[in-house]
Scaffold this motif. Structure first.
Motif, PDB file in Angstrom:
ATOM      1  N   VAL A 101       0.841  -1.201   0.000  1.00 20.30           N
ATOM      2  CA  VAL A 101       0.000   0.000   0.000  1.00 20.30           C
ATOM      3  C   VAL A 101       0.877   1.252   0.000  1.00 20.30           C
ATOM      4  CG1 VAL A 101      -1.635   1.352   1.366  1.00 20.30           C
ATOM      5  CG2 VAL A 101      -1.997  -1.111   1.077  1.00 20.30           C
ATOM      6  N   ALA A 102       1.941   1.238   0.795  1.00 16.68           N
ATOM      7  CA  ALA A 102       2.861   2.379   0.818  1.00 16.68           C
ATOM      8  C   ALA A 102       3.548   2.553  -0.535  1.00 16.68           C
ATOM      9  CB  ALA A 102       3.906   2.193   1.921  1.00 16.68           C
ATOM     10  N   LEU A 103       3.921   1.436  -1.162  1.00 17.98           N
ATOM     11  CA  LEU A 103       4.566   1.510  -2.472  1.00 17.98           C
ATOM     12  C   LEU A 103       3.607   2.065  -3.524  1.00 17.98           C
ATOM     13  CD1 LEU A 103       7.107   0.833  -4.124  1.00 17.98           C
ATOM     14  CD2 LEU A 103       6.138  -1.446  -4.519  1.00 17.98           C
ATOM     15  N   ALA A 104       2.328   1.659  -3.431  1.00 22.37           N
ATOM     16  CA  ALA A 104       1.330   2.177  -4.364  1.00 22.37           C
ATOM     17  C   ALA A 104       1.196   3.689  -4.230  1.00 22.37           C
ATOM     18  CB  ALA A 104      -0.020   1.498  -4.117  1.00 22.37           C
ATOM     19  N   GLY A 105       1.298   4.198  -3.009  1.00 26.24           N
ATOM     20  CA  GLY A 105       1.242   5.642  -2.805  1.00 26.24           C
ATOM     21  C   GLY A 105       2.402   6.367  -3.474  1.00 26.24           C
ATOM     22  N   ARG A 106       3.593   5.764  -3.412  1.00 22.78           N
ATOM     23  CA  ARG A 106       4.747   6.388  -4.071  1.00 22.78           C
ATOM     24  C   ARG A 106       4.604   6.344  -5.590  1.00 22.78           C
ATOM     25  NH1 ARG A 106       7.462   3.959   0.391  1.00 22.78           N
ATOM     26  NH2 ARG A 106       8.070   2.105  -0.787  1.00 22.78           N
ATOM     27  N   PHE A 107       4.066   5.242  -6.109  1.00 21.98           N
ATOM     28  CA  PHE A 107       3.836   5.151  -7.547  1.00 21.98           C
ATOM     29  C   PHE A 107       2.804   6.180  -7.996  1.00 21.98           C
ATOM     30  CE2 PHE A 107       5.559   0.656  -7.640  1.00 21.98           C
ATOM     31  CZ  PHE A 107       6.662   0.998  -8.407  1.00 21.98           C
ATOM     32  N   ASN A 108       1.799   6.431  -7.151  1.00 19.74           N
ATOM     33  CA  ASN A 108       0.805   7.455  -7.489  1.00 19.74           C
ATOM     34  C   ASN A 108       1.465   8.830  -7.618  1.00 19.74           C
ATOM     35  OD1 ASN A 108      -1.433   5.840  -7.685  1.00 19.74           O
ATOM     36  ND2 ASN A 108      -2.113   6.169  -5.584  1.00 19.74           N
ATOM     37  N   THR A 109       2.408   9.119  -6.717  1.00 14.41           N
ATOM     38  CA  THR A 109       3.113  10.400  -6.785  1.00 14.41           C
ATOM     39  C   THR A 109       3.864  10.528  -8.106  1.00 14.41           C
ATOM     40  OG1 THR A 109       3.362  10.434  -4.372  1.00 14.41           O
ATOM     41  CG2 THR A 109       4.826  11.859  -5.654  1.00 14.41           C
ATOM     42  N   LEU A 110       4.502   9.444  -8.529  1.00 16.27           N
ATOM     43  CA  LEU A 110       5.228   9.474  -9.801  1.00 16.27           C
ATOM     44  C   LEU A 110       4.263   9.606 -10.971  1.00 16.27           C
ATOM     45  CD1 LEU A 110       7.893   6.678  -9.187  1.00 16.27           C
ATOM     46  CD2 LEU A 110       8.273   9.146  -9.242  1.00 16.27           C
ATOM     47  N   ALA A 111       3.167   8.842 -10.943  1.00 13.02           N
ATOM     48  CA  ALA A 111       2.204   8.891 -12.042  1.00 13.02           C
ATOM     49  C   ALA A 111       1.596  10.283 -12.174  1.00 13.02           C
ATOM     50  CB  ALA A 111       1.111   7.849 -11.824  1.00 13.02           C
ATOM     51  N   ASP A 112       1.307  10.927 -11.039  1.00 17.23           N
ATOM     52  CA  ASP A 112       0.709  12.262 -11.077  1.00 17.23           C
ATOM     53  C   ASP A 112       1.690  13.304 -11.606  1.00 17.23           C
ATOM     54  OD1 ASP A 112      -1.548  11.130 -10.036  1.00 17.23           O
ATOM     55  OD2 ASP A 112      -1.164  11.771  -7.966  1.00 17.23           O
ATOM     56  N   ALA A 113       2.995  13.040 -11.459  1.00 15.69           N
ATOM     57  CA  ALA A 113       4.004  13.992 -11.930  1.00 15.69           C
ATOM     58  C   ALA A 113       4.259  13.877 -13.429  1.00 15.69           C
ATOM     59  CB  ALA A 113       5.315  13.787 -11.167  1.00 15.69           C
ATOM     60  N   LEU A 114       3.798  12.791 -14.052  1.00 15.40           N
ATOM     61  CA  LEU A 114       4.011  12.581 -15.485  1.00 15.40           C
ATOM     62  C   LEU A 114       2.876  13.189 -16.295  1.00 15.40           C
ATOM     63  CD1 LEU A 114       5.132   8.826 -15.456  1.00 15.40           C
ATOM     64  CD2 LEU A 114       6.608  10.815 -15.799  1.00 15.40           C
ATOM     65  N   ASP A 115       3.180  13.604 -17.510  1.00 15.74           N
ATOM     66  CA  ASP A 115       2.113  14.014 -18.403  1.00 15.74           C
ATOM     67  C   ASP A 115       1.507  12.768 -19.048  1.00 15.74           C
ATOM     68  OD1 ASP A 115       4.018  13.163 -20.213  1.00 15.74           O
ATOM     69  OD2 ASP A 115       4.508  15.178 -20.929  1.00 15.74           O
ATOM     70  N   GLU A 116       0.455  12.953 -19.812  1.00 18.42           N
ATOM     71  CA  GLU A 116      -0.245  11.806 -20.386  1.00 18.42           C
ATOM     72  C   GLU A 116       0.665  10.937 -21.253  1.00 18.42           C
ATOM     73  OE1 GLU A 116      -3.066   9.068 -20.690  1.00 18.42           O
ATOM     74  OE2 GLU A 116      -3.139  10.854 -19.418  1.00 18.42           O
TER      75      GLU A 116
END
Length: 204
Positions: free
Chosen positions: A85-100
């Motif tokens: 769950v913690a790792l998924a949160g970090r991946f979300n941060t990376l995904a949100d920082a990327l453009d489409e």
């Protein structure tokens, strides 16, 4: 029965021509199967409520067999989920920082997750029912150092299939869900809205 057959503690269950045991020992990333099947929203029901009051730590006692066994089981059945769950949160941060285009190129996407956990540690509940177990179980608990007022109750909770203990766990789950029902309902409503907006699958 197979999903509760913890290796070493319980025998494997036969299903067809094969034998099966609890798969959590090899499931290092519990969220992975759902994500591989395309899930974008995860409703995660945890079973851990960490207790800060550990008698063995408070009294500086040498940990016994039961306490060490409890830590090993928690490592396999609880810690992997929390780490995932913690790792998924970090991946979300990376995904949100990327453009489409970046998300398309890397295959990363934001995953909404709601995690609910018990408000009372299971080992505290187990301790209240240890003296009510069959004599053979009580003897085992004494031999390995699992006592109601000391360490090791976490290990005991993995072995207890007592009706009253299980009923107490179910009641705790119900009360916790009712206490958090607005947040849970909002999460489920949002998911239902996503499903309604998804295009219908094409006919074969």
């Amino acid at each position: 029965m197979a999903s509760a057959a913890i290796p070493v503690l319980f025998p494997a269950e036969r299903i067809g021509d094969s034998f099966f045991g609890d798969g959590a020992l090899r499931q290092l990333h519990p969220l992975s199967p759902a994500l591989k099947f395309g899930a974008r929203r995860l409703f995660v029901v945890g079973v851990s409520a960490r207790s800060a009051d550990d008698p063995a730590l408070r009294e500086r006692r040498r940990p016994g067999i039961a306490q060490m066994a409890g830590h090993l089981l928690n490592r396999e059945f609880i810690d992997n989920l929390e780490a995932d769950v913690a790792l998924a949160g970090r991946f979300n941060t990376l995904a949100d920082a990327l453009d489409e285009p970046g998300r398309e190129r890397t295959g990363m996407r934001h995953i909404d997750a709601l995690v609910v956990s018990p408000s009372v540690p299971f080992n505290e509940i187990a301790a209240a029912y240890m003296r009510e177990q069959p004599s053979t179980m009580r003897l085992l608990f004494r031999l390995i150092g699992a006592t109601p007022r000391g360490a090791g109750a976490s290990f005991a909770s993995y072995l207890m299939f007592d009706g009253r203990f299980c009923a107490r766990l179910m009641d705790l789950g119900y009360q916790d869900a009712m206490r958090d029902r607005e947040r849970i309902a909002a999460f489920l409503r949002a998911g239902a809205g996503d499903a309604a907006l998804s295009p219908a699958p094409s006919a074969p």
